[in-house]
Design a protein around this motif. Structure first.
Motif, PDB file in Angstrom:
ATOM      1  N   VAL A 188       0.771  -1.290   0.454  1.00  0.00           N
ATOM      2  CA  VAL A 188       0.370   0.058   0.080  1.00  0.00           C
ATOM      3  C   VAL A 188       1.309   1.515   0.224  1.00  0.00           C
ATOM      4  O   VAL A 188       0.689   2.063  -0.782  1.00  0.00           O
ATOM      5  CB  VAL A 188      -1.031   0.369   1.316  1.00  0.00           C
ATOM      6  N   LEU A 189       1.963   1.450   0.415  1.00  0.00           N
ATOM      7  CA  LEU A 189       2.764   2.593   1.061  1.00  0.00           C
ATOM      8  C   LEU A 189       3.674   2.957  -0.550  1.00  0.00           C
ATOM      9  O   LEU A 189       3.837   4.459  -1.366  1.00  0.00           O
ATOM     10  CB  LEU A 189       3.689   2.257   1.740  1.00  0.00           C
ATOM     11  N   PHE A 190       3.807   1.589  -1.831  1.00  0.00           N
ATOM     12  CA  PHE A 190       4.498   1.374  -2.549  1.00  0.00           C
ATOM     13  C   PHE A 190       3.448   2.254  -3.681  1.00  0.00           C
ATOM     14  O   PHE A 190       3.865   3.188  -4.522  1.00  0.00           O
ATOM     15  CB  PHE A 190       5.103   0.085  -3.145  1.00  0.00           C
ATOM     16  N   MET A 191       2.158   1.775  -3.664  1.00  0.00           N
ATOM     17  CA  MET A 191       1.297   1.835  -4.651  1.00  0.00           C
ATOM     18  C   MET A 191       0.555   3.281  -3.820  1.00  0.00           C
ATOM     19  O   MET A 191       0.253   4.032  -5.081  1.00  0.00           O
ATOM     20  CB  MET A 191       0.134   1.463  -4.209  1.00  0.00           C
ATOM     21  N   GLY A 192       0.297   4.122  -3.415  1.00  0.00           N
ATOM     22  CA  GLY A 192       0.710   5.992  -2.909  1.00  0.00           C
ATOM     23  C   GLY A 192       1.252   6.184  -3.316  1.00  0.00           C
ATOM     24  O   GLY A 192       0.820   7.422  -3.500  1.00  0.00           O
ATOM     25  N   TYR A 193       2.838   6.049  -3.189  1.00  0.00           N
ATOM     26  CA  TYR A 193       3.784   6.820  -4.138  1.00  0.00           C
ATOM     27  C   TYR A 193       3.488   6.413  -4.987  1.00  0.00           C
ATOM     28  O   TYR A 193       3.918   8.543  -6.302  1.00  0.00           O
ATOM     29  CB  TYR A 193       5.137   5.902  -3.455  1.00  0.00           C
ATOM     30  N   ILE A 194       3.542   6.164  -6.172  1.00  0.00           N
ATOM     31  CA  ILE A 194       2.924   6.085  -7.416  1.00  0.00           C
ATOM     32  C   ILE A 194       1.856   6.859  -7.625  1.00  0.00           C
ATOM     33  O   ILE A 194       1.809   7.835  -9.058  1.00  0.00           O
ATOM     34  CB  ILE A 194       3.103   4.003  -7.674  1.00  0.00           C
ATOM     35  N   ILE A 195       0.672   6.612  -6.961  1.00  0.00           N
ATOM     36  CA  ILE A 195      -0.584   7.600  -7.110  1.00  0.00           C
ATOM     37  C   ILE A 195      -0.137   9.163  -6.753  1.00  0.00           C
ATOM     38  O   ILE A 195      -0.243   9.754  -7.677  1.00  0.00           O
ATOM     39  CB  ILE A 195      -2.432   7.245  -6.038  1.00  0.00           C
ATOM     40  N   VAL A 371      14.077  -5.479   7.202  1.00  0.00           N
ATOM     41  CA  VAL A 371      14.967  -4.456   6.977  1.00  0.00           C
ATOM     42  C   VAL A 371      15.522  -5.693   6.680  1.00  0.00           C
ATOM     43  O   VAL A 371      17.261  -4.860   5.671  1.00  0.00           O
ATOM     44  CB  VAL A 371      15.627  -4.946   8.782  1.00  0.00           C
ATOM     45  N   ALA A 372      16.055  -6.768   5.813  1.00  0.00           N
ATOM     46  CA  ALA A 372      16.957  -8.054   5.476  1.00  0.00           C
ATOM     47  C   ALA A 372      16.209  -7.506   3.308  1.00  0.00           C
ATOM     48  O   ALA A 372      17.330  -6.863   2.785  1.00  0.00           O
ATOM     49  CB  ALA A 372      16.222  -8.720   6.006  1.00  0.00           C
ATOM     50  N   GLU A 373      14.734  -7.268   3.613  1.00  0.00           N
ATOM     51  CA  GLU A 373      14.434  -6.000   2.062  1.00  0.00           C
ATOM     52  C   GLU A 373      14.898  -5.239   2.017  1.00  0.00           C
ATOM     53  O   GLU A 373      15.415  -5.304   0.696  1.00  0.00           O
ATOM     54  CB  GLU A 373      13.235  -6.316   2.292  1.00  0.00           C
ATOM     55  N   MET A 374      15.307  -4.567   2.802  1.00  0.00           N
ATOM     56  CA  MET A 374      16.336  -3.203   1.990  1.00  0.00           C
ATOM     57  C   MET A 374      16.873  -3.416   1.839  1.00  0.00           C
ATOM     58  O   MET A 374      17.939  -2.918   0.914  1.00  0.00           O
ATOM     59  CB  MET A 374      16.403  -2.365   3.884  1.00  0.00           C
ATOM     60  N   ALA A 375      18.079  -4.752   2.446  1.00  0.00           N
ATOM     61  CA  ALA A 375      19.293  -4.658   1.821  1.00  0.00           C
ATOM     62  C   ALA A 375      19.799  -5.130   0.223  1.00  0.00           C
ATOM     63  O   ALA A 375      20.690  -5.105  -0.373  1.00  0.00           O
ATOM     64  CB  ALA A 375      20.050  -6.005   2.732  1.00  0.00           C
ATOM     65  N   MET A 376      18.147  -5.651   0.161  1.00  0.00           N
ATOM     66  CA  MET A 376      18.566  -6.051  -1.422  1.00  0.00           C
ATOM     67  C   MET A 376      18.165  -5.101  -2.602  1.00  0.00           C
ATOM     68  O   MET A 376      18.408  -5.039  -3.912  1.00  0.00           O
ATOM     69  CB  MET A 376      16.862  -6.807  -1.678  1.00  0.00           C
ATOM     70  N   ILE A 377      18.008  -3.399  -2.376  1.00  0.00           N
ATOM     71  CA  ILE A 377      18.568  -2.815  -3.130  1.00  0.00           C
ATOM     72  C   ILE A 377      19.015  -1.485  -2.544  1.00  0.00           C
ATOM     73  O   ILE A 377      18.835  -0.375  -2.665  1.00  0.00           O
ATOM     74  CB  ILE A 377      17.180  -2.152  -3.333  1.00  0.00           C
ATOM     75  N   THR A 378      20.217  -2.191  -2.191  1.00  0.00           N
ATOM     76  CA  THR A 378      21.504  -0.133  -1.213  1.00  0.00           C
ATOM     77  C   THR A 378      22.783  -1.509  -1.879  1.00  0.00           C
ATOM     78  O   THR A 378      22.830  -2.577  -1.071  1.00  0.00           O
ATOM     79  CB  THR A 378      21.512  -0.818   0.596  1.00  0.00           C
ATOM     80  N   PRO A 379      23.002  -0.482  -3.093  1.00  0.00           N
ATOM     81  CA  PRO A 379      24.539  -0.896  -3.024  1.00  0.00           C
ATOM     82  C   PRO A 379      25.438  -0.463  -1.750  1.00  0.00           C
ATOM     83  O   PRO A 379      25.348  -0.145  -0.877  1.00  0.00           O
ATOM     84  CB  PRO A 379      24.677   0.685  -4.283  1.00  0.00           C
ATOM     85  N   PRO A 380      26.878  -1.566  -2.366  1.00  0.00           N
ATOM     86  CA  PRO A 380      27.486  -2.540  -3.800  1.00  0.00           C
ATOM     87  C   PRO A 380      26.597  -3.167  -3.866  1.00  0.00           C
ATOM     88  O   PRO A 380      26.484  -4.426  -4.467  1.00  0.00           O
ATOM     89  CB  PRO A 380      28.336  -1.563  -3.477  1.00  0.00           C
ATOM     90  N   MET A 410      10.378   1.351   2.658  1.00  0.00           N
ATOM     91  CA  MET A 410      10.507   1.111   3.659  1.00  0.00           C
ATOM     92  C   MET A 410      10.965   1.569   5.224  1.00  0.00           C
ATOM     93  O   MET A 410      10.309   0.477   5.970  1.00  0.00           O
ATOM     94  CB  MET A 410      11.903  -0.447   3.037  1.00  0.00           C
ATOM     95  N   VAL A 411      11.468   2.140   5.185  1.00  0.00           N
ATOM     96  CA  VAL A 411      12.302   2.912   6.332  1.00  0.00           C
ATOM     97  C   VAL A 411      10.576   3.875   7.189  1.00  0.00           C
ATOM     98  O   VAL A 411      10.679   2.897   8.270  1.00  0.00           O
ATOM     99  CB  VAL A 411      13.161   4.263   6.140  1.00  0.00           C
ATOM    100  N   VAL A 412       9.638   3.897   6.430  1.00  0.00           N
ATOM    101  CA  VAL A 412       8.831   4.256   6.866  1.00  0.00           C
ATOM    102  C   VAL A 412       8.041   2.881   7.321  1.00  0.00           C
ATOM    103  O   VAL A 412       7.160   2.775   8.573  1.00  0.00           O
ATOM    104  CB  VAL A 412       7.935   4.738   6.073  1.00  0.00           C
ATOM    105  N   GLY A 413       8.050   2.234   6.675  1.00  0.00           N
ATOM    106  CA  GLY A 413       7.112   0.403   6.906  1.00  0.00           C
ATOM    107  C   GLY A 413       8.084   0.009   8.076  1.00  0.00           C
ATOM    108  O   GLY A 413       7.296  -0.506   9.061  1.00  0.00           O
ATOM    109  N   VAL A 414       9.105  -0.044   8.555  1.00  0.00           N
ATOM    110  CA  VAL A 414       9.931  -0.177  10.003  1.00  0.00           C
ATOM    111  C   VAL A 414       9.387   0.456  10.913  1.00  0.00           C
ATOM    112  O   VAL A 414       9.065   0.229  12.136  1.00  0.00           O
ATOM    113  CB  VAL A 414      11.196   0.204  10.080  1.00  0.00           C
ATOM    114  N   ILE A 415       9.336   2.112  10.797  1.00  0.00           N
ATOM    115  CA  ILE A 415       8.884   2.526  11.829  1.00  0.00           C
ATOM    116  C   ILE A 415       7.491   1.853  12.298  1.00  0.00           C
ATOM    117  O   ILE A 415       7.331   2.782  13.627  1.00  0.00           O
ATOM    118  CB  ILE A 415       8.891   3.879  11.212  1.00  0.00           C
ATOM    119  N   LEU A 416       5.938   2.150  11.241  1.00  0.00           N
ATOM    120  CA  LEU A 416       5.116   1.938  11.479  1.00  0.00           C
ATOM    121  C   LEU A 416       4.918   0.494  12.504  1.00  0.00           C
ATOM    122  O   LEU A 416       4.225  -0.130  13.494  1.00  0.00           O
ATOM    123  CB  LEU A 416       4.253   1.533  10.355  1.00  0.00           C
TER     124      LEU A 416
END
Length: 435
Positions: A188-195, A371-380, A410-416
């Motif tokens: 829902v957070l992702f879709m809200g951003y797209i909207i 939090v591990a999800e966040m690691a999937m899109i953090t370089p390097p 995702m950071v917002v998701g962790v806070i919520l």
């Protein structure tokens, strides 16, 4: 030798082995071997053999190769194309248009694959050409795909939840239950951003398409029916108490095979490719679990986890401060390791700290997966970034910048999740009380 010196030596040994290109599972075993051989009197050989065998034969891991195989079968079938065709008439009229298919498609496929990589590859091979052909900006198409595909880790059946459940000795069924609402929250957070992008950005407003007719929506729902049916069979059987995760995984494999046969996309070559893909992925994860188990045993004999727990306990951190510190720790660790490796590498030390702080381990499992999800899109070393790069040919920096808004969400998701823990805990508590 002090515990601090021992910890430094083990970290240096681990980094040295990893820098030489040693597989992570073998590197974990190597560090455990060094620690036990040099700093304890326990015979190393029998401890290594017993630990590797016992953790490779855990019944809780029996569902792992089956869920992976189910995802491999579906990845090689035409059901993914039906998923896109079914979602398009339902999504295209929303602000942001067909980019929503990246989110809903990944969330749907995550519920039958359990793998972030399989989710990205399956949805991406369909949506990326379609979005490019229709003129959607690359940064939105690629960034949302990279971020939404991480839902494969959070929405059950999740491979990483199985690994966490076995490592932390927690109920995999309860973890699956706990992952539903956090996964939907993130979607829902992702879709809200797209909207918001679709409403405020000129390019987004220009790309909004006409509402589909009722007949188009009806045809779309029919194309979604096989995938939705398989989800209901697999996840529904677990939540209803009819089947254990392993039994549900068997139903999932049989259902995926039957659907692939009925649609005519399964041949012998694809069957073998799916089986080999599942075997390779399972072997990699099992090696990680075995290596982590032996390192945990070795650290226990050295007394390092106890000393670390006493040190952190002496700092009198509140549970909130501990969670904040662990969030930062796992984000930094995600710069260098993938999600599963981060969890199995650290659980020996982190678990007693979390239990000691009185934090619910089911909730913590969902937290650490998020939090591990966040690691999937953090370089390097963001694995999903590499997958999108290989799929699109764009440079890694562009893809990482495109995925940055998803990381922040995702950071917002962790806070919520931290402020409202019942997002994860309500469903398993409710279903357990009803059972």
């Amino acid at each position: 030798m002090t515990e601090t010196t021992l910890a430094i030596l083990m970290v240096v040994a681990l980094l040295g082995l990893l820098s030489l290109g040693v597989w992570i599972g073998l590197a974990l075993m190597g560090v455990g071997f060094i620690a036990m051989a040099l700093f304890t009197s326990r015979p190393v050989g029998d401890a290594l053999a017993t630990t590797v065998w016992s953790h490779s034969a855990l019944w809780g891991l029996a569902s792992l190769p089956l869920f992976i195989w189910m995802g491999e079968i579906l990845f090689r079938s035409r059901l993914s194309q039906g998923l896109f065709n079914g979602l398009s008439p339902l999504m295209r009229h929303l602000p942001g248009g067909l980019i929503h298919v990246n989110i809903v498609g990944c969330a749907t496929f995550a519920a039958i694959s359990g793998s972030s990589a399989a989710t990205l590859a399956t949805i991406g091979k369909i949506t990326v050409p379609e979005l490019k052909k229709r003129g959607y900006p690359d940064n939105m198409a690629y960034g949302t795909l990279a971020g939404a595909s991480t839902l494969g880790l959070l929405i059950p059946p999740s491979i990483i939840m199985i690994v966490y459940g076995v490592t932390a000795q927690e109920s995999i069924t309860r973890l699956f239950m706990a992952g539903i609402f956090p996964g939907l929250m993130l979607a829902v957070l992702f879709m809200g951003y797209i909207i918001i992008w679709g409403m405020l950005n000129p390019a987004g407003r220009a790309l909004r398409e006409d509402r589909a007719s009722w007949s188009e929506r009806g045809r779309g729902i029919l194309q979604l029916a096989p995938v939705v049916g398989l989800i209901l069979i697999v996840i529904g059987s677990i939540y209803a108490g009819v089947a254990s995760p392993t039994e549900a995984a068997v139903l999932g494999v049989l259902g995926a095979l039957m659907l692939s046969i009925l649609e005519g996309s399964l041949n012998w070559d694809k069957f073998i490719d799916g089986l080999m893909g599942a075997t390779k992925t399972t072997a990699m994860i099992m090696l990680l679990v075995a290596g982590s188990a032996f390192l945990t045993l070795a650290m226990g004999f050295t007394g390092l986890p106890r000393a670390l727990a006493e040190w952190i306990g002496g700092m009198n951190l509140s549970p909130w401060m501990l969670i904040a510190a662990l969030t930062l720790f796992y984000v930094v660790l995600g710069f260098f390791l993938d999600g599963i490796s981060s969890i199995v590498l650290t659980m020996a030390v982190v678990e007693p700290l979390v239990r000691g702080a009185g934090i619910d381990m089911i909730w913590f499992g969902i937290f650490v997966v998020l939090v591990a999800e966040m690691a999937m899109i953090t370089p390097p070393v963001g694995f999903n970034l590499f997958l999108v790069q290989s799929m699109t040919g764009r440079d890694l920096g562009f893809i990482a910048r495109s995925a940055l808004p998803m990381f922040l969400l995702m950071v917002v998701g962790v806070i919520l999740l931290t402020v409202f823990p019942q997002i994860a805990l309500w469903l398993p508590e409710y279903l357990t009380s009803k059972g």
